[in-house]
Design a protein around this motif. Structure first.
Motif, PDB file in Angstrom:
ATOM      1  N   THR A   1      -8.407 -58.276  40.737  1.00 36.64           N
ATOM      2  CA  THR A   1      -9.467 -57.381  41.201  1.00 36.64           C
ATOM      3  C   THR A   1     -10.801 -57.621  40.513  1.00 36.64           C
ATOM      4  OG1 THR A   1      -8.767 -55.676  39.611  1.00 36.64           O
ATOM      5  CG2 THR A   1      -7.837 -55.566  41.831  1.00 36.64           C
ATOM      6  N   SER A   2     -10.783 -58.287  39.364  1.00 32.27           N
ATOM      7  CA  SER A   2     -12.035 -58.540  38.651  1.00 32.27           C
ATOM      8  C   SER A   2     -11.875 -59.704  37.694  1.00 32.27           C
ATOM      9  CB  SER A   2     -12.480 -57.308  37.866  1.00 32.27           C
ATOM     10  OG  SER A   2     -13.603 -57.623  37.079  1.00 32.27           O
ATOM     11  N   ARG A   3     -12.046 -60.906  38.209  1.00 34.82           N
ATOM     12  CA  ARG A   3     -11.967 -62.059  37.320  1.00 34.82           C
ATOM     13  C   ARG A   3     -13.119 -62.062  36.332  1.00 34.82           C
ATOM     14  NH1 ARG A   3     -10.237 -66.523  41.760  1.00 34.82           N
ATOM     15  NH2 ARG A   3     -11.331 -65.035  43.070  1.00 34.82           N
ATOM     16  N   SER A   4     -14.196 -61.355  36.652  1.00 31.23           N
ATOM     17  CA  SER A   4     -15.326 -61.268  35.735  1.00 31.23           C
ATOM     18  C   SER A   4     -14.972 -60.425  34.521  1.00 31.23           C
ATOM     19  CB  SER A   4     -16.534 -60.657  36.447  1.00 31.23           C
ATOM     20  OG  SER A   4     -16.848 -61.404  37.593  1.00 31.23           O
ATOM     21  N   PHE A   5     -14.715 -59.135  34.756  1.00 25.29           N
ATOM     22  CA  PHE A   5     -14.416 -58.242  33.647  1.00 25.29           C
ATOM     23  C   PHE A   5     -13.092 -58.584  32.981  1.00 25.29           C
ATOM     24  CE2 PHE A   5     -17.324 -55.314  36.039  1.00 25.29           C
ATOM     25  CZ  PHE A   5     -18.309 -55.299  35.069  1.00 25.29           C
TER      26      PHE A   5
ATOM     27  N   TYR B   1      -9.919 -49.646  33.344  1.00 23.35           N
ATOM     28  CA  TYR B   1     -10.527 -50.359  34.468  1.00 23.35           C
ATOM     29  C   TYR B   1      -9.688 -50.186  35.729  1.00 23.35           C
ATOM     30  CZ  TYR B   1     -12.250 -53.972  37.539  1.00 23.35           C
ATOM     31  OH  TYR B   1     -12.749 -54.617  38.644  1.00 23.35           O
TER      32      TYR B   1
ATOM     33  N   ARG C   1     -10.682 -48.560  39.191  1.00 23.12           N
ATOM     34  CA  ARG C   1     -10.644 -49.414  40.383  1.00 23.12           C
ATOM     35  C   ARG C   1      -9.869 -48.727  41.506  1.00 23.12           C
ATOM     36  NH1 ARG C   1     -13.373 -52.983  42.965  1.00 23.12           N
ATOM     37  NH2 ARG C   1     -13.576 -54.392  41.177  1.00 23.12           N
TER      38      ARG C   1
ATOM     39  N   HIS D   1      -8.377 -54.273  47.694  1.00 22.16           N
ATOM     40  CA  HIS D   1      -7.736 -54.052  46.393  1.00 22.16           C
ATOM     41  C   HIS D   1      -6.686 -52.939  46.463  1.00 22.16           C
ATOM     42  CE1 HIS D   1     -10.435 -56.903  44.714  1.00 22.16           C
ATOM     43  NE2 HIS D   1     -11.496 -56.128  44.769  1.00 22.16           N
TER      44      HIS D   1
ATOM     45  N   TYR E   1     -17.634 -65.355  37.021  1.00 20.91           N
ATOM     46  CA  TYR E   1     -17.964 -64.536  35.848  1.00 20.91           C
ATOM     47  C   TYR E   1     -19.455 -64.558  35.575  1.00 20.91           C
ATOM     48  CZ  TYR E   1     -18.358 -62.544  31.344  1.00 20.91           C
ATOM     49  OH  TYR E   1     -18.740 -61.743  30.312  1.00 20.91           O
TER      50      TYR E   1
ATOM     51  N   GLU F   1     -20.955 -57.618  38.788  1.00 18.86           N
ATOM     52  CA  GLU F   1     -19.925 -57.269  39.760  1.00 18.86           C
ATOM     53  C   GLU F   1     -19.963 -55.788  39.998  1.00 18.86           C
ATOM     54  OE1 GLU F   1     -15.308 -57.724  40.500  1.00 18.86           O
ATOM     55  OE2 GLU F   1     -16.077 -57.778  38.544  1.00 18.86           O
ATOM     56  N   ASN F   2     -19.582 -54.822  39.550  1.00 19.58           N
ATOM     57  CA  ASN F   2     -19.645 -53.435  39.984  1.00 19.58           C
ATOM     58  C   ASN F   2     -20.497 -52.668  39.029  1.00 19.58           C
ATOM     59  OD1 ASN F   2     -17.906 -53.860  42.086  1.00 19.58           O
ATOM     60  ND2 ASN F   2     -16.148 -53.509  40.825  1.00 19.58           N
TER      61      ASN F   2
END
Length: 418
Positions: free
Chosen positions: A51-55, A74, A78, A119, A412, A417-418
């Motif tokens: 759901t969030s490869r960044s965070f 998180y 989410r 998600h 990333y 992202e959000n």
């Protein structure tokens, strides 16, 4: 060849991209051993990465038990956000769900199988997430549950309500991002990796979230317009146009840019709080976690300021630039230098005829006063002629290789992202 020309214009990007790719990323994103986790936590980290490869990268770099608490925090948010975003859920069902969502954390069997969002797995397997939530120390549970409750109430409030005044803009951003900053700060203090004041000073923590959220809202104007969403405050844009969507019209571009500059000036008001907040952090993993998004945000605002492209397409900072920021933003002196660099970039672009020019200059003056570097500014970006020649040669030899850098890394460093 366009990519090559960009790199030739910014040779420092090549150095940092190579440094990052060849292992430097482990300084800010060290690997976590999944084999050390139980089945439930492994599942949660899998959802985190999906759901969030960044965070996911920076969360997994946090120290000790704080890592698990932030991961669960998180995923819970989410899941809450997935309900809010799902337009197939009727309001008479959605509103009570948002308000009561925090109570589902203590209901082992609760899950929601009707979502159509991408998600939805965090809702369909919410029992695994809630189980790991209940496995956390009570001090973490209390923070997560409290923030989840407040956010759910706030989301319900703005479901059918547009953002009109600037104070409502602050309120909306508080619900969707400021509360995250407050919750994270309380988790940092609860872990004892940071002093109690970090979690107690909710005003500074709120500003951390507002600065990121406002940056995203400003940058994403066109994307939100195309998807039928409006987050720019009416109090501001109504001074420039009759309808927010009219800012995209070519004949309105000058007024659109003035509106954009006013909102960026509003967002910059949070930078002094950001600097004060970061200066209090002691743990390196927490500092990296907090500082990286903030320097990405100031770089993004500098790219957007007085930029017509915001109303025509996507404005992004360069990938190499983002990697450079990630590698540099690991101590307070460097963060101050970065902030100084980008507010100077904004200052140089302030049009003398811009209605917000005086306010922009004033807030930049206050940021300058807090972020004046103790050493020469060139220390971050000083490259000898020999280095520049080598870097340019390296660009010619390796541009194609670098263009294949992993998708996860690219997502990333795209910042926001959000």
């Amino acid at each position: 060849m366009e990519l090559l020309r960009k790199w030739l214009g910014h040779p420092e990007d090549i150095y940092h991209l190579l440094r990052f790719k060849m292992g430097g990323y482990r300084v800010v994103m060290p690997r976590m051993d999944p084999d050390s986790l139980g089945l439930g936590l492994r599942t949660c980290y899998r959802y985190l990465n999906q759901t969030s490869r960044s965070f996911a990268a920076v969360i997994q770099a946090l120290d000790g038990e704080l890592r698990h608490a932030v991961c669960i925090f998180y995923l819970v948010l989410r899941a809450l956000d997935t309900i809010e975003d799902d337009m197939t859920i009727s309001l008479d069902i959605k509103v009570p769900m948002l308000i009561e969502f925090h109570s589902y954390l203590y209901q082992p069997e609760w899950k929601y199988m009707e979502s159509k969002e991408k998600h939805r797995q965090v809702l369909e397997d919410f029992p695994t997430i809630s189980m790991e939530f209940r496995n956390l120390a009570k001090v973490y549970q209390d923070v997560i549950s409290d923030i989840c409750h407040k956010m759910g109430v706030g989301m319900a409030e703005f479901l059918e309500k547009k953002v009109d005044s600037q104070s409502e803009w602050d309120r909306y951003c508080h619900y969707v991002a400021g509360l995250v900053g407050i919750g994270l700060s309380r988790l940092f203090s609860a872990s004892e990796l940071e002093d109690p004041i970090v979690g107690q000073d909710t005003e500074l923590a709120n500003s951390m979230g507002l600065f990121l959220q406002k940056t995203n809202i400003i940058r994403d104007y066109l994307e939100d317009q195309l998807e039928g969403r409006e987050f720019w405050p009416r109090e501001v844009w109504s001074r420039y146009t009759k309808k927010l969507s009219d800012l995209t019209k070519p004949e309105n571009i000058d007024m659109a840019v003035q509106c954009l500059n006013e909102l960026i000036t509003n967002a910059l008001r949070h930078v002094p709080d950001v600097l004060t907040y970061l200066s209090r952090l002691k743990n390196q993993s927490v500092f990296n976690f907090c500082a990286i998004p903030q320097v990405m945000a100031i770089a993004t605002l500098a790219a957007c300021y007085n930029n017509k492209q915001v109303f025509r397409g996507v404005v992004k900072i360069r990938k190499g630039q983002a990697v450079t920021l990630m590698m540099d933003a690991t101590n307070m002196q460097s963060v101050k230098a970065i902030m100084y660099q980008y507010v100077e970039e904004i200052y140089q672009k302030i049009p003398s005829t811009d209605p917000s020019s005086n306010k922009t200059q004033q807030i930049i003056a206050s940021i300058r006063a807090m972020s004046l570097p103790s050493g020469p500014m060139a220390s971050r970006h000083h490259y000898s002629p020999i280095y520049l020649s080598c870097a340019m040669l390296l660009a010619a030899l390796s541009w194609q290789y670098l263009s294949t850098i992993s998708k996860a890394t690219e997502e990333y460093v795209q910042a926001g992202e959000n």
